[in-house]
Design an enzyme around this catalytic site. Structure first.
Site, PDB file in Angstrom:
ATOM      1  CB  SER A   1      12.079   3.315  -0.081  1.00 57.79           C
ATOM      2  OG  SER A   1      12.699   3.347   1.126  1.00 57.79           O
TER       3      SER A   1
ATOM      4  CG  HIS B   1       9.083   2.714   4.325  1.00 57.66           C
ATOM      5  ND1 HIS B   1       9.136   1.543   4.079  1.00 57.66           N
ATOM      6  CD2 HIS B   1      10.242   3.403   4.232  1.00 57.66           C
ATOM      7  CE1 HIS B   1      10.391   1.547   3.304  1.00 57.66           C
ATOM      8  NE2 HIS B   1      10.982   2.682   3.640  1.00 57.66           N
TER       9      HIS B   1
ATOM     10  CG  HIS C   1      14.821   1.101   7.341  1.00 54.61           C
ATOM     11  ND1 HIS C   1      13.593   1.425   7.333  1.00 54.61           N
ATOM     12  CD2 HIS C   1      15.046   0.480   6.080  1.00 54.61           C
ATOM     13  CE1 HIS C   1      13.023   1.305   6.355  1.00 54.61           C
ATOM     14  NE2 HIS C   1      14.055   0.832   5.418  1.00 54.61           N
TER      15      HIS C   1
ATOM     16  CE1 TYR D   1      16.347   4.874   8.205  1.00 52.56           C
ATOM     17  CE2 TYR D   1      17.129   3.061   6.696  1.00 52.56           C
ATOM     18  CZ  TYR D   1      16.151   4.222   7.023  1.00 52.56           C
ATOM     19  OH  TYR D   1      15.307   4.101   6.027  1.00 52.56           O
ATOM     20  CD  GLU D   2      12.702   3.188  10.492  1.00 53.61           C
ATOM     21  OE1 GLU D   2      11.639   3.787  10.941  1.00 53.61           O
ATOM     22  OE2 GLU D   2      12.654   2.153  10.049  1.00 53.61           O
TER      23      GLU D   2
ATOM     24  CB  ALA E   1      14.387   1.972  -3.019  1.00 56.28           C
TER      25      ALA E   1
ATOM     26  CG  MET F   1      20.564   2.172   3.953  1.00 59.13           C
ATOM     27  SD  MET F   1      20.177   3.931   4.581  1.00 59.13           S
ATOM     28  CE  MET F   1      21.086   5.067   3.322  1.00 59.13           C
TER      29      MET F   1
ATOM     30  CG  ASN G   1      20.623   5.955  -5.729  1.00 60.89           C
ATOM     31  OD1 ASN G   1      21.818   5.751  -5.526  1.00 60.89           O
ATOM     32  ND2 ASN G   1      19.697   5.851  -5.146  1.00 60.89           N
TER      33      ASN G   1
ATOM     34  CG  HIS H   1      14.231   9.372   1.308  1.00 63.22           C
ATOM     35  ND1 HIS H   1      14.364   8.153   1.115  1.00 63.22           N
ATOM     36  CD2 HIS H   1      12.963   9.829   1.906  1.00 63.22           C
ATOM     37  CE1 HIS H   1      13.448   7.722   1.639  1.00 63.22           C
ATOM     38  NE2 HIS H   1      12.428   8.284   1.834  1.00 63.22           N
TER      39      HIS H   1
HETATM   40  N1  ADE Z   1      18.855   3.165  -1.112  1.00 63.76           N
HETATM   41  C1  ADE Z   1      18.462   3.798  -2.194  1.00 63.76           C
HETATM   42  N2  ADE Z   1      19.849   4.259  -2.795  1.00 63.76           N
HETATM   43  C2  ADE Z   1      20.654   3.860  -1.871  1.00 63.76           C
HETATM   44  C3  ADE Z   1      22.041   4.087  -1.912  1.00 63.76           C
HETATM   45  N3  ADE Z   1      22.693   4.606  -2.678  1.00 63.76           N
HETATM   46  N4  ADE Z   1      22.576   3.528  -0.823  1.00 63.76           N
HETATM   47  C4  ADE Z   1      22.227   3.060   0.308  1.00 63.76           C
HETATM   48  N5  ADE Z   1      20.706   2.720   0.228  1.00 63.76           N
HETATM   49  C5  ADE Z   1      20.151   3.272  -0.807  1.00 63.76           C
END
Ligand code: ADE
Length: 290
Positions: free
Chosen positions: A35, A66, A88, A90-91, A118, A222, A246, A262
């Site tokens: 990402s 993406h 992914h 999740y898509e 990411a 993910m 993060n 995101h």
């Molecule tokens: N991608 C970026 N940060 C994330 C998080 N905190 N949990 C899962 N996927 C992520």
């Protein structure tokens, strides 16, 4: 040796044949851009770009940040293909679909995978903008049976049972660390990281973060793990890099912490992009000229 395209002509073989026709490149390295990390392809010269939409039988990518294209190119004589955009679960993609491009690249002769993502930091000493060299992973969905190698084994690629104790190539990890020193990045490159794969699309609850941290997780995301598993099944050597975008919210800090988003992920990726581009470029050259 390259697995034979015949006699089975499934989607993987169809796509591989299409790509072998579409370009003269025969890359040894695949870079999967996470990402906000699509710019990792920028260092490539004489590029040939192929949009996923234009590849027969290729899955469709649906996530902002993406691009959805393959970029073939070269850097100092090393041929590389970048996936700008990955798939992914999740898509809504079947987990095998998310790893299909890995098998396609195996079929066209790729030997090395540099996989990026990411990720959120579970490790409290990590900072946003850090780059974690993956040394191991925790496959949460996989332990419960959501695993890309479930089903009949495809003998074109590898054997039924695949060890993952050596999933992340130690030589490549050491190379990534040496490269961090060369790039004056030792304050932000973290060695020996454990990446936890979760399904998403929700970010983790504080208690889920505590669970992952308790078993030794350093980052959480993910993606990546299904691709690494399928790459190892077919014998590719793998280097995994997590860009920390993060810090996760642990129990007790919900009131003061900022929830993950995101946008935060994309902003953090953007801030580190330029440095990461140069770092990964030199990794491509080093790996390709070994
Ligand atoms: N991608 C970026 N940060 C994330 C998080 N905190 N949990 C899962 N996927 C992520």
């Amino acid at each position: 040796s390259m697995p034979s395209l015949l006699p089975v002509k499934d989607d993987i073989a169809t796509i591989a044949e299409f790509l072998l026709e579409a370009t003269n490149y025969r890359p040894s390295i695949l870079v999967v851009c996470g990402s906000g990390l699509g710019s990792l392809s920028k260092c490539l010269e004489n590029t040939v770009t192929i949009h996923y939409d234009d590849i027969p039988k290729f899955p469709k990518s649906t996530v902002a940040g993406h691009a959805g294209e393959l970029v073939f190119g070269e850097i100092q004589g090393v041929q590389v293909v970048c996936m700008r955009g990955r798939f992914h679960t999740y898509e809504g993609h079947d987990i095998r679909t998310t790893t299909l491009p890995i098998r396609v690249m195996c079929m066209i002769g790729v030997k090395f995978l540099i996989v990026t993502n990411a990720a959120g930091a579970l490790n409290d000493s990590y900072n946003v903008g850090d780059v974690m060299i993956m040394a191991d992973h925790l496959n949460m969905p996989g332990l419960a049976g959501k695993h890309p190698l479930v089903g009949p084994n495809d003998d074109r690629f590898g054997e039924r049972f695949t060890p993952l104790s050596d999933a992340y190539d130690v030589k490549l990890q050491n190379l990534a660390w040496r490269m961090a020193k060369q790039h004056d990045m030792t304050d932000k490159v973290r060695r020996n990281g454990v990446y936890c794969f979760v399904s998403g699309p929700t970010y983790e609850t504080p208690t889920e973060c505590r669970l992952l941290r308790l078993v030794g997780g350093d980052s959480v995301g993910m993606s990546t793990v299904p691709e690494v598993i399928v790459a190892r099944h077919c014998g590719m050597k793998t280097l995994g890099l997590s860009l920390i975008t993060n810090k996760v919210v642990m129990p007790g800090s919900q009131r003061t912490a900022i929830p993950a988003s995101h946008q935060e992920v994309l902003d953090a990726a953007l801030a580190t992009q330029a440095q990461l581009e140069e770092y990964v470029r030199d990794l491509m050259i080093a790996i390709g000229t070994e």
